[in-house]
Enzyme design. Structure first.
Site, PDB file in Angstrom:
ATOM      1  N   LYS A 164      17.865  45.582 -17.883  1.00 22.90           N
ATOM      2  CA  LYS A 164      19.145  45.410 -17.810  1.00 22.90           C
ATOM      3  C   LYS A 164      19.847  44.532 -17.676  1.00 22.90           C
ATOM      4  CE  LYS A 164      22.366  47.466 -14.312  1.00 22.90           C
ATOM      5  NZ  LYS A 164      23.808  46.799 -15.503  1.00 22.90           N
TER       6      LYS A 164
ATOM      7  N   LYS B 189      13.846  54.525 -17.646  1.00 21.57           N
ATOM      8  CA  LYS B 189      14.185  55.935 -18.225  1.00 21.57           C
ATOM      9  C   LYS B 189      13.304  56.788 -17.967  1.00 21.57           C
ATOM     10  CE  LYS B 189      17.537  53.564 -20.543  1.00 21.57           C
ATOM     11  NZ  LYS B 189      18.570  52.987 -21.812  1.00 21.57           N
TER      12      LYS B 189
ATOM     13  N   LYS C  34      18.215  47.031  -9.634  1.00 26.95           N
ATOM     14  CA  LYS C  34      18.813  45.946  -9.950  1.00 26.95           C
ATOM     15  C   LYS C  34      18.186  44.340  -8.746  1.00 26.95           C
ATOM     16  CE  LYS C  34      23.130  45.949  -9.803  1.00 26.95           C
ATOM     17  NZ  LYS C  34      23.934  45.533 -11.056  1.00 26.95           N
TER      18      LYS C  34
HETATM   19  S1  IVH Z   1      21.410  52.940 -20.262  1.00 32.52           S
HETATM   20  C1  IVH Z   1      23.000  56.941 -20.260  1.00 32.52           C
HETATM   21  N1  IVH Z   1      19.847  50.873 -20.737  1.00 32.52           N
HETATM   22  O1  IVH Z   1      24.342  48.904 -17.678  1.00 32.52           O
HETATM   23  C2  IVH Z   1      22.608  55.475 -20.486  1.00 32.52           C
HETATM   24  N2  IVH Z   1      21.835  50.553 -20.094  1.00 32.52           N
HETATM   25  O2  IVH Z   1      25.131  49.695 -14.466  1.00 32.52           O
HETATM   26  C3  IVH Z   1      23.792  54.639 -19.697  1.00 32.52           C
HETATM   27  N3  IVH Z   1      23.227  48.266 -19.208  1.00 32.52           N
HETATM   28  O3  IVH Z   1      26.608  51.180 -18.319  1.00 32.52           O
HETATM   29  C4  IVH Z   1      23.024  53.454 -20.478  1.00 32.52           C
HETATM   30  N4  IVH Z   1      21.206  47.143 -20.435  1.00 32.52           N
HETATM   31  O4  IVH Z   1      26.547  49.024 -20.083  1.00 32.52           O
HETATM   32  C5  IVH Z   1      21.189  51.567 -20.013  1.00 32.52           C
HETATM   33  N5  IVH Z   1      18.984  49.217 -20.946  1.00 32.52           N
HETATM   34  C6  IVH Z   1      20.051  49.351 -20.666  1.00 32.52           C
HETATM   35  C7  IVH Z   1      21.108  48.506 -20.016  1.00 32.52           C
HETATM   36  C8  IVH Z   1      22.076  49.482 -19.727  1.00 32.52           C
HETATM   37  C9  IVH Z   1      22.451  47.304 -19.733  1.00 32.52           C
HETATM   38  C10 IVH Z   1      24.185  48.766 -18.281  1.00 32.52           C
HETATM   39  C11 IVH Z   1      25.045  49.455 -19.660  1.00 32.52           C
HETATM   40  C12 IVH Z   1      25.302  50.564 -17.810  1.00 32.52           C
HETATM   41  C13 IVH Z   1      25.183  49.555 -17.311  1.00 32.52           C
HETATM   42  C14 IVH Z   1      25.118  50.663 -16.022  1.00 32.52           C
END
Ligand code: IVH
Length: 689
Positions: free
Chosen positions: A116, A287, A311
């Protein structure tokens, strides 16, 4: 603890207001009034209170809103840009996976586990393969146009490899190196430094008309409009093939996992890499990998049901800079250290943090009394990142730099970034001698702190070489030094003359090298003459020595050259191998090549093994220090390291082995007890004379 207990009805409105202010700052220009952990805890407490008192929910509550309801935008997204639900432990992650299974009615066919990235979500629209528009996430439904910054974002190509219509979605961030450079550029322009990389990315993306440019990095993690991929992993591969940067280019690459157990392992692996990654992550995203499973699970208004963010504890925390201490190191370096209002970061209370050097303090624009961001990750020494300039009250005071060596009062050489006492090592001669005589260096029993002070104060020892010229009469002239102690000390000094090269090198206290680096350098070059003859390029061939360290070591050795000449004349440091009594087989003698450079013995029972030792050693290894066990590993052809990672192949676990053992078992690393290990390396288990 139940979060609902944290808020009373009187506190609820205040909490919502605080969270709204923090979210506005966080999603606005990236300045922030709260650390990530505090924000998450506050948001959880608010949500818990609202669940217990649904009739009291305030309209401005951040619960259930993308960006906490703080960010706005005027360009509608083609498909809403969602956020992610969070879990905060392996247990919560397992519960989430189980609830997804119940919802689907089956177990997802596979999972994708990826970092993340701690930056800002953006959408990049391409038409016929050409980049047309870049938008922030905004409130998830509409974002802000930031196309003007696209040229500064690495990994977001102006043209894709194919003429496709697609919207790439991903995270824009400042890598650690980009962050450091950005703050250098900003302070050179008289601008306030960024408090941390995420704030820097937010501020940079939304800035217009800056007189300087700051480079950012994009990582794609999603796309709208490609459509044919049946799994998320395949989609990521396609994005990389189109020319977008993805996390596949990093050590924390996305991985498809078959079971929740595998997912948990990969989550821990990525978490374990965190400190070593060149960019910040604030969690690990899990995911459901198959498009069919995702479609079946669907999405809520804020987040998809098929993905979750595990987190990790924040590495950045806000606290106050109370003072700056200046300490003189063993080599005469005068290093500033921040005294902080104690703050807990990832379970560890941090009261001090490094400030590197005076130039760094200036670059960061720090003042006493500042609220500052402190960074701590893994084994990294905590450091002060930058001040929260917006929160200054006017009471902050400038940091006073020393004008004379705080230890001996001599002048300071300010010619380099790291300031040093002009007396260099001699400013800390006593400490240098004690260090050199230590068990893992020259192992001179009887030369502890009391003796070292006596010898230096009597003028008998002015550098390390003098130790080897001490006479019986000189020693007997010292107070409380009888004939027996004198003879014992002289015998210990005589034995120290024949210590192997790595020990002598380590004893010199060359900046940038410690015990294991000294072993590697000694094994690589084989003789002090070869080490001294090496230039930075040759030194950089040693594992773990980059160009900067190579230059430092070369200049250190040059500085030590008079001492090294004397030591050589006295016959110290001329041995190549450990002084040993082979039991039962002899150690293979080092082979000298044409240039007379000895080679480290190849092969051995640990050839190809990456070994970590933990816990207290028993049996034949009981008497060895950790350094000696590491030396043994290397004699037996293995590589010794201090932390368990994917690359570790063998863990030697003694009594009271703790987290390293747990981690090794989790990674499936072979674990041996000290006795079993001793048997394995019996031929190399040599007894030092
Ligand atoms: S997937 C529908 N993958 O984290 C899919 N988000 O706290 C939604 N983020 O809004 C996002 N790394 O800005 C996804 N590998 C990752 C990510 C990621 C960072 C961020 C993104 C999202 C936020 C949520």
């Amino acid at each position: 603890m139940n979060n609902a207990d944290l808020l009373s009805s009187g506190d609820y409105a205040d909490a919502v207001a605080t969270a709204a202010r923090a979210a506005a700052a966080y999603y606005g220009d990236g300045t922030t009034t709260l650390g990530d952990d505090e924000y998450d805890a506050l948001a959880r407490a608010i949500a818990a209170y609202e669940q217990a008192h649904p009739e009291e929910v305030l309209a401005e509550s951040p619960t259930g809103k993308v960006a906490g309801g703080a960010a706005e935008g005027d360009v509608p997204h083609s498909v809403p840009m969602l956020s992610l639900d969070n879990v905060f432990s392996g247990e919560e992650l397992a519960d989430w996976a189980a609830s997804l299974e119940r919802r689907l009615g089956w177990a997802p066919a596979g999972w994708c586990v990826e970092p993340k990235l701690d930056g800002l979500a953006v959408a990049a629209r391409y038409e016929a393969g050409a980049l047309r528009r870049v938008l922030t996430r905004g409130n998830g439904l509409a974002g802000e146009d930031i196309t003007h910054t696209a040229g500064d974002v690495l990994g977001l190509p102006a043209r894709l490899a194919e003429p496709v219509d697609v919207e790439l979605r991903g995270e824009v961030l400042l890598t650690r190196a980009q962050f450091e450079l950005a703050n250098e550029i900003r302070t050179a322009h008289g601008a306030v430094p960024f408090a941390n990389p995420r704030n820097g990315a937010a501020g940079t993306l939304r800035a217009k008309d800056r007189p300087y440019r700051i480079e950012l990095t994009f990582f794609a993690y999603d796309a709208v409009g490609l459509g044919e991929e049946s799994t998320h992993s395949a989609l990521l591969e396609r994005l990389a093939a189109l020319g977008a940067n993805t996390a596949a280019s990093t050590a924390a690459a996305p991985l498809r996992c078959g079971t929740v157990e595998e997912v948990q392992r990969r989550v821990e692996e990525i978490a374990g890499m965190r400190a070593a990654l060149p960019f910040g992550i604030d969690g690990v995203v899990v995911k459901a990998d198959d498009a069919a499973d995702q479609a079946q699970a669907g999405s809520g208004s804020r987040a998809p049901r098929w993905a979750v963010a595990r987190k990790l504890a924040a590495e950045h925390k806000v606290t106050r800079l109370l003072g700056v201490e200046w300490a003189v190191g063993r080599t005469g370096v005068i290093a500033p250290r921040a005294v902080l209002e104690p703050v807990v970061i990832d379970g560890v209370t941090v009261s001090f943090a490094t400030l590197h050097n005076p130039a760094d303090i200036e670059r960061r624009g720090l003042m006493l009394g500042d609220r500052v961001f402190v960074y701590r990750a893994g084994d990294v020494i905590p450091r002060v990142e930058a001040p929260l300039v917006e929160e200054r009250t006017g009471d902050e005071q400038p940091i006073v730099f020393p004008t004379a060596c705080p230890r001996c009062g001599e002048a300071i050489d300010t010619g380099e970034q790291r300031w040093r006492c002009v007396r260099g090592r001699n400013c800390q001669l006593v400490a240098s001698i004690i260090y050199a005589a230590g068990r893992d260096q020259l192992d001179i029993e009887g030369l502890g702190s009391t003796r070292a002070v006596q010898l230096v104060e009597a003028g008998l020892v002015r550098d390390l070489a003098d130790v080897f010229t001490l006479t019986r009469e000189q020693l007997l002239s010292l107070e409380r030094m009888g004939a027996t102690s004198t003879d014992n000390l002289l015998a210990a000094i005589a034995a120290a003359r024949t210590r192997p090269l790595n020990r002598v090198l380590c004893a010199l206290g060359v900046r940038g090298t410690g015990r294991s680096m000294s072993r590697r350098i000694a094994a690589h070059f084989g003789s002090m003459a070869a080490i001294r003859a090496a230039d930075a390029g040759t030194l950089a061939a040693v594992e773990g020595i980059g160009p900067e360290k190579a230059r430092l070591v070369v200049s250190e050795l040059a500085e030590l050259s008079a001492l090294l000449d004397r030591l050589a004349e006295l016959g110290v440091g001329t041995r190549v191998t450990e002084p040993v009594l082979p039991v039962p087989a002899p150690v293979p003698a080092p082979v000298a090549d044409a240039a007379g450079v000895a080679q480290a013995p190849a092969g051995g029972p640990l050839a190809g093994e990456a070994v970590v030792v933990t816990g207290s050693m028993t049996g034949p290894l009981a008497a060895l220090s950790r350094n000696e066990v590491n030396e043994l590993i290397e004699r037996a052809g293995g590589k010794a390291s201090s932390s368990v990672s994917k690359r570790t192949t063998l863990l030697v676990a003694g009594e009271k082995a703790g987290s390293k053992r747990a981690k090794a078992e989790e990674l499936g690393v072979r674990v041996l007890g000290p006795e079993e290990f001793a048997a394995l390396v019996a031929d190399h288990l040599l007894v030092a004379v």
